[in-house]
Scaffold this active site. Structure first.
Site, PDB file in Angstrom:
ATOM      1  N   GLU A 128     -75.715  44.935 -26.747  1.00  0.00           N
ATOM      2  CA  GLU A 128     -76.756  43.985 -27.113  1.00  0.00           C
ATOM      3  C   GLU A 128     -76.620  43.686 -28.606  1.00  0.00           C
ATOM      4  O   GLU A 128     -76.425  44.629 -29.380  1.00  0.00           O
ATOM      5  CB  GLU A 128     -78.148  44.558 -26.842  1.00  0.00           C
ATOM      6  N   GLY A 269     -82.166  52.214 -33.160  1.00  0.00           N
ATOM      7  CA  GLY A 269     -82.714  53.494 -32.718  1.00  0.00           C
ATOM      8  C   GLY A 269     -82.115  53.940 -31.395  1.00  0.00           C
ATOM      9  O   GLY A 269     -81.678  55.077 -31.245  1.00  0.00           O
ATOM     10  N   MET A 271     -80.726  52.275 -27.160  1.00  0.00           N
ATOM     11  CA  MET A 271     -80.381  51.109 -26.337  1.00  0.00           C
ATOM     12  C   MET A 271     -80.486  51.418 -24.857  1.00  0.00           C
ATOM     13  O   MET A 271     -80.024  52.454 -24.391  1.00  0.00           O
ATOM     14  CB  MET A 271     -78.956  50.671 -26.720  1.00  0.00           C
ATOM     15  N   GLU A 272     -81.072  50.463 -24.135  1.00  0.00           N
ATOM     16  CA  GLU A 272     -81.489  50.674 -22.745  1.00  0.00           C
ATOM     17  C   GLU A 272     -80.428  50.373 -21.691  1.00  0.00           C
ATOM     18  O   GLU A 272     -80.779  50.073 -20.541  1.00  0.00           O
ATOM     19  CB  GLU A 272     -82.707  49.780 -22.475  1.00  0.00           C
ATOM     20  N   ASN A 273     -79.145  50.463 -22.003  1.00  0.00           N
ATOM     21  CA  ASN A 273     -78.103  50.178 -21.013  1.00  0.00           C
ATOM     22  C   ASN A 273     -78.461  50.767 -19.647  1.00  0.00           C
ATOM     23  O   ASN A 273     -78.916  51.905 -19.551  1.00  0.00           O
ATOM     24  CB  ASN A 273     -76.767  50.785 -21.461  1.00  0.00           C
ATOM     25  N   HIS A 305     -89.803  54.013 -24.401  1.00  0.00           N
ATOM     26  CA  HIS A 305     -89.492  52.595 -24.567  1.00  0.00           C
ATOM     27  C   HIS A 305     -88.210  52.221 -23.821  1.00  0.00           C
ATOM     28  O   HIS A 305     -88.196  51.279 -23.023  1.00  0.00           O
ATOM     29  CB  HIS A 305     -89.366  52.286 -26.065  1.00  0.00           C
ATOM     30  N   GLU A 306     -87.153  52.948 -24.070  1.00  0.00           N
ATOM     31  CA  GLU A 306     -85.877  52.596 -23.431  1.00  0.00           C
ATOM     32  C   GLU A 306     -85.953  52.799 -21.933  1.00  0.00           C
ATOM     33  O   GLU A 306     -85.405  52.024 -21.158  1.00  0.00           O
ATOM     34  CB  GLU A 306     -84.718  53.409 -24.035  1.00  0.00           C
ATOM     35  N   HIS A 309     -87.704  49.891 -20.271  1.00  0.00           N
ATOM     36  CA  HIS A 309     -86.872  48.688 -20.151  1.00  0.00           C
ATOM     37  C   HIS A 309     -86.202  48.593 -18.780  1.00  0.00           C
ATOM     38  O   HIS A 309     -85.780  47.516 -18.382  1.00  0.00           O
ATOM     39  CB  HIS A 309     -85.764  48.697 -21.208  1.00  0.00           C
ATOM     40  N   GLU A 328     -88.862  42.819 -25.236  1.00  0.00           N
ATOM     41  CA  GLU A 328     -89.182  43.747 -26.324  1.00  0.00           C
ATOM     42  C   GLU A 328     -90.686  43.844 -26.587  1.00  0.00           C
ATOM     43  O   GLU A 328     -91.232  44.936 -26.709  1.00  0.00           O
ATOM     44  CB  GLU A 328     -88.422  43.375 -27.602  1.00  0.00           C
TER      45      GLU A 328
HETATM   46  N1  BES Z   1     -82.835  46.760 -27.019  1.00  0.00           N
HETATM   47  C1  BES Z   1     -83.188  47.472 -28.192  1.00  0.00           C
HETATM   48  C2  BES Z   1     -82.022  47.952 -28.988  1.00  0.00           C
HETATM   49  C3  BES Z   1     -81.248  46.880 -29.702  1.00  0.00           C
HETATM   50  C4  BES Z   1     -81.838  46.112 -30.648  1.00  0.00           C
HETATM   51  C5  BES Z   1     -79.943  46.677 -29.476  1.00  0.00           C
HETATM   52  C6  BES Z   1     -81.098  45.150 -31.328  1.00  0.00           C
HETATM   53  C7  BES Z   1     -79.225  45.723 -30.130  1.00  0.00           C
HETATM   54  C8  BES Z   1     -79.797  44.952 -31.066  1.00  0.00           C
HETATM   55  C9  BES Z   1     -84.029  48.709 -27.865  1.00  0.00           C
HETATM   56  O1  BES Z   1     -84.732  48.633 -26.690  1.00  0.00           O
HETATM   57  C10 BES Z   1     -85.042  48.834 -28.954  1.00  0.00           C
HETATM   58  O2  BES Z   1     -85.891  48.004 -29.054  1.00  0.00           O
HETATM   59  N2  BES Z   1     -84.922  49.864 -29.773  1.00  0.00           N
HETATM   60  C11 BES Z   1     -85.769  50.075 -30.917  1.00  0.00           C
HETATM   61  C12 BES Z   1     -86.705  51.226 -30.723  1.00  0.00           C
HETATM   62  C13 BES Z   1     -87.913  50.863 -29.951  1.00  0.00           C
HETATM   63  C14 BES Z   1     -88.776  52.066 -29.689  1.00  0.00           C
HETATM   64  C15 BES Z   1     -88.754  49.792 -30.587  1.00  0.00           C
HETATM   65  C16 BES Z   1     -84.839  50.396 -32.059  1.00  0.00           C
HETATM   66  O3  BES Z   1     -83.677  50.659 -31.814  1.00  0.00           O
HETATM   67  O4  BES Z   1     -85.291  50.352 -33.193  1.00  0.00           O
HETATM   68 ZN    ZN Z   2     -86.509  47.562 -26.721  1.00  0.00          ZN
END
Ligand code: BES
Ligand code: ZN
Length: 882
Positions: A128, A269, A271-273, A305-306, A309, A328
């Site tokens: 992503e 932080g 990723m929800e693969n 969170h993940e 998703h 998100e």
């Molecule tokens: N899908 C995102 C991770 C992501 C963000 C991948 C941007 C690539 C580009 C993941 O679900 C996410 O939102 N992660 C957050 C933490 C969450 C608890 C808000 C993060 O990584 O900060």
């Molecule tokens: Zn997310």
């Protein structure tokens, strides 16, 4: 720039893909510098495409192309064309066909950490938003959903563990070569951004979860050998998340195994693969001696969170990246609800709103302002913002406030039934709510397209003769870049009117309508409500629970604020009243310090605060929140212009010292009575006591006198967990003298081999308010344990400095800006996502007083004058200066 000039992508230009991909079979041979990827795709024309085309344009980046085959026939170089970012095959069949592509990529040199890369010798992926195209040529867009089979092969010693999405269907050794393989199959159609594969020397911590319908799911957390004893909390959090999503939203997990892999080098932080989440290891690994209460809480929330998703993002994904808030914002809302249900709702709301105001409000009021659903972007990675996430979650929360908990659940049920397997839009989501709950959300939609934080002004007047309380509300949203004209929004306003003893008065409007839930709907620019049968002047408690993400101004006296602090039945607003009161004291003290005047005594505020602290009916975690004064950036935001961070700092330190003096006995008592005996538990109750005790300790030391410092040193020496250690370091980092040096040196000696704990050591030095902070940061940049290539290190040292050290970053001589700008340019050469994000710390530069503003501007101009900027950084620097 690579291309002539970066292109802007517009939401209004969305068109469906000309082709669809039904299945993907990947055959991957993992190699550190030349990983071979053979991809077999079943492709067909998209029946929903606007135009028929026989030219197939695939996305691809940093790939070495070996071979292309169409229906088994090898294509000549003349059968296709290539650019830096595409592979075009002009004449493909107008029915279904099979395309095979063989490419090579280099994980070792991939320091952008997008696509396939290596983190401390572990092969991992981040796809992503647009990383899959760095693994193979593909239609790398979220509305192209395919079923994936992934065969991984690697040297057995180099990568004994081989993982990909879905269920494992086959694995084995290749007899002679020392290599082995694993085949994974994911039956759920998904876009490329949810693809993941991992290979490396990892150990598995295993558990199981039985779903509501009785299926047993394997839970596997993979970490580097030696870290097995740091996974228990992550596993516990995962099980809680799975259970909660069943209970609250009726959502079950849908594969035989759920895997999490922890890696050290990660841009985000986590990723929800699908079935194979990849996490920044700081959000998995925890032991009481290495992780703080805040770390434990973050692990619980991010795992949730993940995991959430899986339904909001994966089973129902996004049609295009403009719909990012669909997954998100909604998933942040869900993880906030999870934490509220497991911990304390009031404390969670306070911390979520604090987060919103600290990060999203400045974004919305600055040069990078954009709607929750942006209308255009240059680089999508720049739009994983507080607005899309935090304000996006607030929009879901407002909807829930309007349709009720049960209505929201029924709407979500409909959403999952109707859109399972779809790439959906915000309109699809809103239609489900409107239909399931018979709610008109037409005006509400403006929240998704209009940027800026609305300003609501409220005033209450009382007519004793008619026994009427009249509440007038008005709203205005200030102009934002590219969006001058604003429309009135539909806002749910929760309110109460407090009678003389603090009870909520019954709310009845002049027309006879009762408002039992205290919810009114502000839709017009101005609206007046006349409440009848009010026997004495009430005190209004408005925007309870922060029911809409707005800036509220109310005509309250300090006596009113004190009354609300003590009596408001809404705990969030009680806290808010305390913050508002503190902000009044602090802004006027700041003005005083700016003019060299002594601030007026704050005794009535301090008295009101003390009363809350003494209230044993309030849980410790809540009282700890009350004890936290507004931050320096809160104060800056309140003042709004001509900001002098030094004056703000002096004012805040002055008030802390006043509190320390006036409440010395109370604070000592809080410190004594809230110690937590017995073995460490990260659960909310113990964490809350530690929070209150540690807040008291910090205030006791606010005078910087010897007894305060000694107490902190004793606290450090007695500390049996990282939460208490860090509290001591967090106090001492601001205090000149030998205590500081010794304690930091000891800490370093003890933890230098632990890469996560050492990040705390970097960060705590970076946030020091001492004069030499910028030069210390410059020095630490050269420290052998520091690396610009590791995002966690950059965030710990440079990120903490820019975000959490307002006096250092904004030093009058510009040293802070220069050092951050320097690092930004350096990192941009290999990791644009991180450089662009770091430059976001300049977003409030126009609020500064003229001298600092000029210094910040010249640092920004220094960056923009560079003509090799990444698209990511180009977009941020251009908009920030615009
Ligand atoms: N899908 C995102 C991770 C992501 C963000 C991948 C941007 C690539 C580009 C993941 O679900 C996410 O939102 N992660 C957050 C933490 C969450 C608890 C808000 C993060 O990584 O900060
Ligand atoms: Zn997310």
């Amino acid at each position: 720039m690579d291309d002539s000039s970066p292109q802007t992508i517009f939401l209004k230009d969305y068109t469906p893909s000309n082709f669809l991909i039904d299945t993907v079979s990947l055959d991957v041979n993992l190699h550190p510098t030349a990983t071979r990827v053979h991809s077999r795709l079943e492709i067909r024309p998209n029946p929903d495409a606007a135009t028929r085309s026989t030219a197939l344009v695939l996305d691809g980046e940093d790939l070495e192309l070996d071979e292309v085959r169409l229906d088994g026939r090898k294509l000549d170089d003349s059968d296709f064309t290539r650019t830096d970012s595409t592979l075009t095959i002009p004449g493909v069949p107008d029915g279904p066909f099979e395309l095979e592509i063989t490419t090579y990529c280099n994980p070792e040199t991939n320091k952008a950490l997008s696509g396939l890369y290596r983190s401390r010798n572990i092969f991992c992926t981040q796809c992503e938003a647009q990383g899959f195209r760095r693994i193979t040529y593909f239609l790398d867009r979220p509305d192209v959903l395919a079923i994936y089979t992934t065969r991984l092969q690697a040297d057995k010693e180099m990568a004994p563990v081989l993982l990909a999405n879905g269920n494992l269907i086959e694995s084995g050794k290749n007899s002679s070569s020392g290599t082995h393989f694993a085949v994974w199959e994911d039956p759920h159609p998904k876009p490329g951004y949810l693809f993941a594969m991992v290979g490396g020397n990892l150990v598995c911590v295993a558990d199981t979860f039985t779903t509501l319908s009785g299926r047993e799911v394997d839970l596997h957390i993979y970490v580097e050998p030696g870290e097995e004893d740091r996974c228990a909390w992550a596993m516990e959090s995962l099980k809680r998340s799975m259970k909660w999503d069943e209970e609250r939203f009726g959502r079950e997990y849908d594969l035989d195994v759920f895997m999490i892999v922890a890696v050290s080098d990660f841009n985000m932080g986590a990723m929800e693969n699908k079935g194979l989440n990849v996490f920044n290891d700081k959000l998995i690994l925890a032991r009481p001696e290495t992780a703080t209460d805040a770390d434990y809480a973050a692990i619980e929330a991010v795992i949730a969170h993940e995991y959430f998703h899986n339904w909001t993002g994966n089973r129902v994904t996004c049609r295009d990246w403009f719909q990012l808030c669909l997954k998100e914002g909604l998933t942040v809302y869900r993880d906030q609800e999870f934490t509220s249900d497991l911990r304390s709702r009031a404390v969670e709301r306070i911390s979520d709103v604090r987060m919103l105001k600290t990060h999203q409000f400045p974004e919305d009021g600055g040069p990078l302002a954009h709607p929750v659903r942006p209308q255009s972007y240059i680089e999508i990675n720049n739009f994983y913002t507080a607005t899309v996430y935090e304000k996006g979650a607030e929009l879901c929360r407002m909807i829930e406030t309007m349709v009720g908990r049960e209505g929201f659940r029924s709407a979500m049920d409909l959403y999952f039934v109707r859109h399972d397997g779809d790439a959906a839009t915000v309109e699809d989501f809103i239609s489900c709510i409107a239909e399931a709950t018979q709610t008109d959300l037409d005006q509400f939609m403006t929240w998704y397209s209009q940027a800026g934080t609305p300003e609501v002004v409220a005033s209450l007047s009382y007519n004793a003769k008619e026994r009427i309380a009249e509440l007038s509300l008005s709203q205005v949203t200030p102009a934002t870049p590219g969006q001058v004209k604003k429309r009135p929004l539909h806002m749910p306003i929760k309110l109460g009117l407090l009678g003389p003893n603090g009870d909520d008065l019954p709310l009845r409007l002049e027309n006879g309508d009762d408002i039992p839930d205290g919810l009114i709907h502000l839709r017009a620019t101005e609206q007046t409500y006349r409440f009848t049968n009010v026997s004495s002047p009430p005190v209004p408690s408005l925007l309870r629970g922060f029911s809409a993400p707005v800036k509220l101004t109310v005509n309250l006296s300090e006596t009113d604020l004190e009354f609300l602090m003590a009596k408001d039945s809404d705990l969030f607003n009680r806290w808010q009243a305390g913050q508002n009161y503190a902000l009044r004291v602090l802004t006027s003290a700041t003005a005083g310090f700016g003019n060299g005047e002594e601030p007026a005594p704050a005794s009535s505020f301090i008295g009101a605060l003390a009363a809350t602290l003494r209230d044993e009916t309030l849980e410790p975690a809540y009282r700890a929140e009350v004890l936290k004064l507004p931050s320096e950036s809160d104060i800056a935001r309140e003042i709004g212009q001509n900001i002098n961070p030094d004056a703000i700092h002096s004012a805040r330190e002055w008030l802390r010292a006043e509190l320390s003096r006036a409440l010395h006995r109370e604070l000592e008592e809080l410190y004594e009575t809230n110690s937590v005996p017995g073995p460490y538990s990260p659960e909310a109750e113990d964490a809350g006591k530690r929070a209150l005790r540690n807040a008291a300790l910090a205030l006791l030391a606010a005078l910087g006198d010897e007894s305060g410092i000694n107490r902190v040193r004793e606290h450090f020496d007695a500390a049996a967990n990282m939460t208490d250690k860090i509290t001591a370091l967090g106090v001492l980092t601001h205090l000149e003298g030998s205590a500081r040096e010794t304690v930091f040196d000891d800490f370093y000696e003890q933890w230098k081999d632990d890469h996560l704990v050492i990040d705390k050591w970097f960060a705590l030095q970076a946030i020091s308010s001492l004069e030499d902070a910028p030069s210390r940061v410059v020095m630490l940049r050269k420290h052998p344990l520091f690396s610009l290539k590791a995002p966690n290190k950059v965030r710990a040292l440079i990120g903490a400095f820019a975000n959490m050290n307002p006096t250092g970053f904004n030093r009058a001589d510009g040293a802070g800006y220069e050092l951050v700008a320097d690092v930004v340019l350096e990192i941009d050469k290999f990791n644009p996502q991180i450089s662009a994000r770091l430059l976001g710390t300049f977003k409030s530069w126009r609020m500064l007083e003229p001298e600092r503003k000029a210094k910040a501007k010249s640092a920004l101009e220094h960056i923009s004058s560079n003509n090799n900027l990444s698209r990511d950084l180009f977009e941020i620097v251009t908009k920030t200066l615009d």
